[in-house]
Design a protein around this motif. Structure first.
Motif, short mmCIF file in Angstrom:
data_model
loop_
_atom_site.label_atom_id
_atom_site.label_comp_id
_atom_site.label_asym_id
_atom_site.label_seq_id
_atom_site.Cartn_x
_atom_site.Cartn_y
_atom_site.Cartn_z
N LEU A 41 -5.50 -20.41 22.64
CA LEU A 41 -6.63 -21.29 22.34
C LEU A 41 -7.41 -20.77 21.13
CD1 LEU A 41 -8.02 -23.84 23.54
CD2 LEU A 41 -9.54 -22.28 24.76
N SER A 42 -7.61 -19.45 21.08
CA SER A 42 -8.31 -18.84 19.94
C SER A 42 -7.54 -19.08 18.65
CB SER A 42 -8.48 -17.34 20.17
OG SER A 42 -9.30 -17.07 21.27
N GLY A 82 -14.21 -20.97 19.38
CA GLY A 82 -14.71 -22.32 19.53
C GLY A 82 -16.01 -22.51 18.75
N GLY A 141 -5.78 -17.96 26.67
CA GLY A 141 -7.01 -17.90 25.89
C GLY A 141 -6.75 -17.49 24.45
N GLY A 146 -11.16 -17.49 23.57
CA GLY A 146 -11.40 -18.75 22.88
C GLY A 146 -12.84 -19.16 22.68
N ILE A 183 -17.38 -25.79 24.30
CA ILE A 183 -16.01 -26.32 24.34
C ILE A 183 -15.02 -25.22 24.74
CG2 ILE A 183 -14.14 -27.24 22.91
CD1 ILE A 183 -16.28 -28.73 21.30
N GLY A 184 -15.16 -24.04 24.10
CA GLY A 184 -14.27 -22.93 24.44
C GLY A 184 -14.41 -22.51 25.88
N ALA A 218 -11.64 -24.49 32.87
CA ALA A 218 -10.77 -25.55 33.38
C ALA A 218 -9.37 -25.02 33.66
CB ALA A 218 -10.71 -26.70 32.37
N PHE A 219 -8.87 -24.21 32.74
CA PHE A 219 -7.54 -23.63 32.93
C PHE A 219 -7.52 -22.68 34.13
CE2 PHE A 219 -4.02 -20.73 31.92
CZ PHE A 219 -3.02 -21.65 31.69
N PHE A 263 -15.54 -24.28 28.47
CA PHE A 263 -15.02 -25.32 29.36
C PHE A 263 -13.50 -25.27 29.43
CE2 PHE A 263 -19.11 -27.74 28.80
CZ PHE A 263 -19.43 -27.74 30.16
N CYS A 264 -12.85 -25.06 28.29
CA CYS A 264 -11.38 -25.00 28.27
C CYS A 264 -10.87 -23.84 29.12
CB CYS A 264 -10.88 -24.86 26.84
SG CYS A 264 -11.07 -26.34 25.81
N VAL A 265 -11.50 -22.68 28.98
CA VAL A 265 -11.07 -21.50 29.72
C VAL A 265 -11.29 -21.69 31.21
CG1 VAL A 265 -11.53 -19.05 30.12
CG2 VAL A 265 -11.41 -19.93 27.80
#
Length: 348
Positions: A173-174, A115, A170, A111, A145-146, A152-153, A148-150
């Motif tokens: 998300l991508s 992102g 991921g 992702g 952003i990408g 965080a998960f 942080f999302c990864v």
């Protein structure tokens, strides 16, 4: 009590010392291969240029010579940009694999790259093409952003999720970022401008891109080397790392900043080029073991060589037209990804 600073890593064992001694030789050979590939890249293209002309352009440049102008203004910047982007993607992938303890982690898969693409689509739609520096900042923001999302998960689910499941998250998300990018591009009629970043390529690169990438690579690699020993310990498990006095939060944030810098700069210039950050770390790990102090610099060298060679292949597959370099890297990366995804072993 045993001093944490003197704690031996797995890579400090006698069985790893031979690989460590070979790292210097591998680096020298890798740099030699990069130099040779750069010369070949400069010579090949729609117009073939002899090696003697290339050498002559270095030492006695003639402003009125078309071939010399082609070499200096187009071929050299493109070759150097390919090498620098290959290094950035390989190092970013190595860091992500270490931070998430996921052997399938790669900026293009989980992702981060998409992102950046989404941020670039938003920039083109609401800000316009404008200055390249503005586009670069948007790319950094999307990469952040990408990432942080990864992370965080991975933090929320790290002890209850397999690497394959994390990679699938991921990939989802991508897909989301890609769909949003496409929708924005169609609605605001910037599809043609955005298509370059989706395809992934190195055409149109200039000296400006080299001057941007060079300090980015230096800063990103310096940050990565700063936490390299901690990444090696982290591979043994977060509990072990904490017991040895390692600050996981500090390592995560420094690594995250490095990945954002490296991925954001690469995507803003060359678009989405995948699988270099997936393949290279595993190949280098087989050669020198799990020591990130060796993995990171050697991955940078190998990534640079791979993308220069891939760019040569992209120009030679269907001349005088260019095949997207992302398609060439995918030919290597997709089979490797499928192989890794079938492995039941833990992260090494």
């Amino acid at each position: 009590m045993k001093n944490h600073s003197m704690t031996e890593l797995p890579c400090d064992s006698p069985s790893q010392s031979v690989k460590k001694n070979n790292a210097t030789a591998l680096s020298l050979f890798g740099l030699l291969f990069i130099f040779i590939s750069l010369i070949i890249s400069i010579g090949l293209g729609a117009v073939l240029i002899k090696p003697s002309v290339i050498i002559d352009s270095f030492f006695s440049f003639q402003n009125g010579n078309i071939e010399h102008q082609l070499i200096r203004e187009i071929r050299i910047p493109r070759a150097l940009t390919a090498a620098l982007i290959g290094a950035t993607l390989a190092v970013a992938g190595t860091i992500m694999q270490g931070l998430t303890r996921n052997p399938l982690a790669d900026p293009s898969i989980i992702g981060i790259t998409h992102g950046s693409g989404l941020a670039i689509a938003i920039s083109l739609a609401f800000v316009g093409s404008g200055s390249y520096w503005v586009l670069l900042l948007w790319s950094f923001a999307g990469s952040a952003i990408g990432a942080f999302c990864v992370l965080a998960f991975s933090m929320i689910s790290r002890d209850r999720i397999s690497p394959v499941t994390l990679t699938l998250a991921g990939a989802a998300l991508s897909t989301l970022f890609s769909a949003l990018s496409t929708g924005i591009a169609l609605y605001f009629q910037v599809s043609q401008d955005l298509s370059f970043w989706f395809a992934g390529g190195l055409s149109g690169t200039k000296w400006l891109h080299v001057f941007i990438l060079l300090p980015t690579v230096i800063i990103g690699l310096t940050l990565a080397l700063w936490i390299s020993r901690s990444l090696t310990i982290l591979a043994m498990g977060e509990e072990v790392a904490t017991g040895l006095g390692q600050s996981y939060q500090k390592v995560r944030w420094i690594g995250l900043i490095s990945v954002i810098l490296l991925s954001g700069a690469a995507v803003s210039i060359a678009g989405s080029i995948g699988f270099i950050g997936l393949v290279i770390p595993h190949v280098i790990r087989l050669l020198v073991g799990p020591d990130y102090r060796l993995l990171l610099p050697l991955s940078a060298i190998a990534g640079a060589f791979l993308l220069v060679v891939a760019d040569i292949g992209a120009r030679m597959i269907n001349p005088p037209f260019e095949t997207p370099v992302s398609a060439v890297t995918a030919l290597v990366g997709v089979p490797f990804f499928l192989y890794l995804s079938r492995q039941k072993r833990g992260y090494m």
